[in-house]
Design an enzyme around this catalytic site. Structure first.
Site, mmCIF file in Angstrom:
data_model
loop_
_atom_site.group_PDB
_atom_site.id
_atom_site.type_symbol
_atom_site.label_atom_id
_atom_site.label_comp_id
_atom_site.label_asym_id
_atom_site.label_seq_id
_atom_site.Cartn_x
_atom_site.Cartn_y
_atom_site.Cartn_z
ATOM 1 N N THR A 67 -6.151 14.898 0.625
ATOM 2 C CA THR A 67 -6.745 14.021 1.628
ATOM 3 C C THR A 67 -6.187 14.387 2.995
ATOM 4 O OG1 THR A 67 -4.990 12.364 1.369
ATOM 5 C CG2 THR A 67 -6.954 12.103 0.001
ATOM 6 N N ALA A 207 -15.756 4.719 8.186
ATOM 7 C CA ALA A 207 -15.532 5.695 7.116
ATOM 8 C C ALA A 207 -14.097 6.202 7.201
ATOM 9 C CB ALA A 207 -16.531 6.848 7.220
ATOM 10 N N SER A 208 -13.192 5.318 7.650
ATOM 11 C CA SER A 208 -11.783 5.720 7.790
ATOM 12 C C SER A 208 -10.940 5.014 6.734
ATOM 13 C CB SER A 208 -11.282 5.429 9.207
ATOM 14 O OG SER A 208 -11.430 4.056 9.552
ATOM 15 N N ARG A 209 -10.428 3.834 7.062
ATOM 16 C CA ARG A 209 -9.690 3.004 6.118
ATOM 17 C C ARG A 209 -10.240 1.580 6.205
ATOM 18 N NH1 ARG A 209 -8.462 7.066 3.974
ATOM 19 N NH2 ARG A 209 -6.369 7.890 3.531
ATOM 20 N N ASP A 233 -18.214 2.423 4.350
ATOM 21 C CA ASP A 233 -17.854 3.255 3.200
ATOM 22 C C ASP A 233 -16.493 2.847 2.652
ATOM 23 O OD1 ASP A 233 -18.111 5.614 1.430
ATOM 24 O OD2 ASP A 233 -16.406 6.357 2.599
ATOM 25 N N GLU A 238 -9.579 -2.286 -1.809
ATOM 26 C CA GLU A 238 -10.250 -1.484 -2.841
ATOM 27 C C GLU A 238 -9.332 -1.378 -4.061
ATOM 28 O OE1 GLU A 238 -11.225 2.356 -1.229
ATOM 29 O OE2 GLU A 238 -12.247 1.514 0.522
ATOM 30 N N HIS A 255 -16.339 4.422 -0.738
ATOM 31 C CA HIS A 255 -15.289 5.332 -0.250
ATOM 32 C C HIS A 255 -15.571 6.765 -0.700
ATOM 33 C CE1 HIS A 255 -10.763 5.430 0.982
ATOM 34 N NE2 HIS A 255 -11.401 6.512 1.389
ATOM 35 N N GLY A 258 -16.285 11.353 2.253
ATOM 36 C CA GLY A 258 -15.749 12.711 2.227
ATOM 37 C C GLY A 258 -15.978 13.457 0.938
#
Length: 373
Positions: A67, A207-209, A233, A238, A255, A258
């Site tokens: 990641t 779409a980050s955290r 996303d 989570e 998520h 990516g």
């Protein structure tokens, strides 16, 4: 040598089988006992690498995360234990940028609002944010950039402060790391006060955290009638996400921004190369050896090519609405992690070679497509 790898990391056996014995693990279920006699640990973002996990790691010499972000890794602990560490910077930057671009074109179509009439704000200009900015600027779109850390380092002259960017943008997309404290804290950087102050019609993409946006506050703001388009996303807590928020989200996914085949495989390759470098082993394997030929490889353009056709090409390779449909249909039955684990194969724009004499070819190349000579 014993190598323990997350079950969702692709091509680990292909890259590492000549180096040691590869075993797989469930990223959320890894225990300290599983690390007994393990030499190499290869993880993803769902595994917290901390003192508790490493309590019995008697032989561990290398930890790698496939990641970009490292907020799940206690890097100081690894340093104290003299355990080598590597992340995979940039591995999925293209994939996340393409997720956002697919979302932008889908929203543009559904809302009948051409992208060239909108201002797009990017918060966080690291490997992902800068990749996205480059692609959007190639399309001559108006882009604002916010990254106070880079600005303070003299690396971003065109920096726009967050609240100013929120006020001036039609679309805001977040690509920041999770920073839990300090001057540049990103935890709940979109708190209830900021969310309530957003102008009607704004699109928020995260779409980050998940923790960058206060999900409970976002739910309350949406329930109170806020006019926002949401593309999420990532989620707080989570895999136990705030289900009530789903009905207020235009495009929701698990998520996976990516998770192109290339992006995930690139992460494995980066860790393989870093491990070989640290151990003095020649890195002889490359990504091209392992990736399959995609189902669609070529497209030919005519002279009348326009923005709507760009959207069609983008969605030919990846349409975010497919993932939104999967989440809404299957979350209750299969669960968040199961949907991630069984995510369908997704390829990157570069797998499609475009030919023709259209004036748009240069822009398409910058967007990431392969252009025939």
């Amino acid at each position: 040598m014993k190598i323990l790898a997350d079950q969702n990391m692709p091509l680990v056996e292909q890259y590492f089988a000549d180096i040691g014995e590869v075993e797989r693990f469930d990223g959320r279920q890894l225990t300290a006992d599983q690390l007994i006699d393990v030499d190499v640990l290869l993880t993803r973002s769902v595994t917290q690498v901390n003192n508790e996990l490493l309590a019995h790691a008697n032989k561990l010499s290398f930890v790698g995360t496939a990641t970009i972000g490292v907020d799940h890794i206690d890097t100081q602990l690894l340093n104290d234990k003299n355990i080598a560490f590597s992340s995979a910077p940039g591995c999925n930057a293209i994939a996340v940028a393409e997720y956002v671009i697919s979302s932008l074109y889908a929203l543009s179509q559904e809302n009948a609002r051409p992208l060239n009439n909108q201002t797009i704000g990017i918060v966080g200009v690291g490997s992902i944010g800068s990749c996205l900015a480059q692609k959007l600027q190639a399309l001559n779109l108006t882009v604002l950039l916010c990254d106070p850390i880079k600005h303070a380092q003299g690396l971003l002259n065109e920096h726009v402060a967050l609240d100013q960017l929120l006020a001036q943008s039609d679309i805001v997309t977040f690509h920041v790391p999770l920073i839990k404290s300090g001057e540049h804290k990103t935890l709940h950087m979109m708190d209830k006060a900021r969310l309530k102050a957003l102008k009607p019609g704004l699109t928020l993409i995260n779409a980050s955290r998940g923790d960058v946006i206060d999900n409970q506050a976002l739910l309350e703001v949406m329930q109170a009638g806020a006019d926002l388009d949401l593309v999420l996303d990532v989620w707080e807590n989570e895999p136990t996400i705030l289900i009530e928020l789903l009905e207020h989200v235009r495009y929701a996914s698990v998520h996976i921004a990516g998770h192109t085949l290339e992006g995930k495989a690139r992460g494995t390759q980066i860790l393989y190369q870093k491990f070989c470098e640290l151990k003095g082993i020649e890195a002889t394997k490359s990504l091209d050896e392992f990736l399959p030929v995609p189902a669609i490889t070529q497209a030919t353009l005519g002279q009348s090519f326009n923005e709507a056709d760009i959207a069609r090409l983008v969605h030919l390779i990846y349409d975010v609405r497919r993932d939104d449909g999967i989440l809404l249909r299957d979350l209750a039955n299969n669960g968040f992690d199961s949907l991630r684990k069984n995510y369908p194969v997704r390829r990157e724009f570069s797998t499609l070679t475009i030919q023709g004499d259209s004036s748009q070819l240069a822009a398409l190349a910058q967007l990431g497509f392969t252009v025939a000579n």
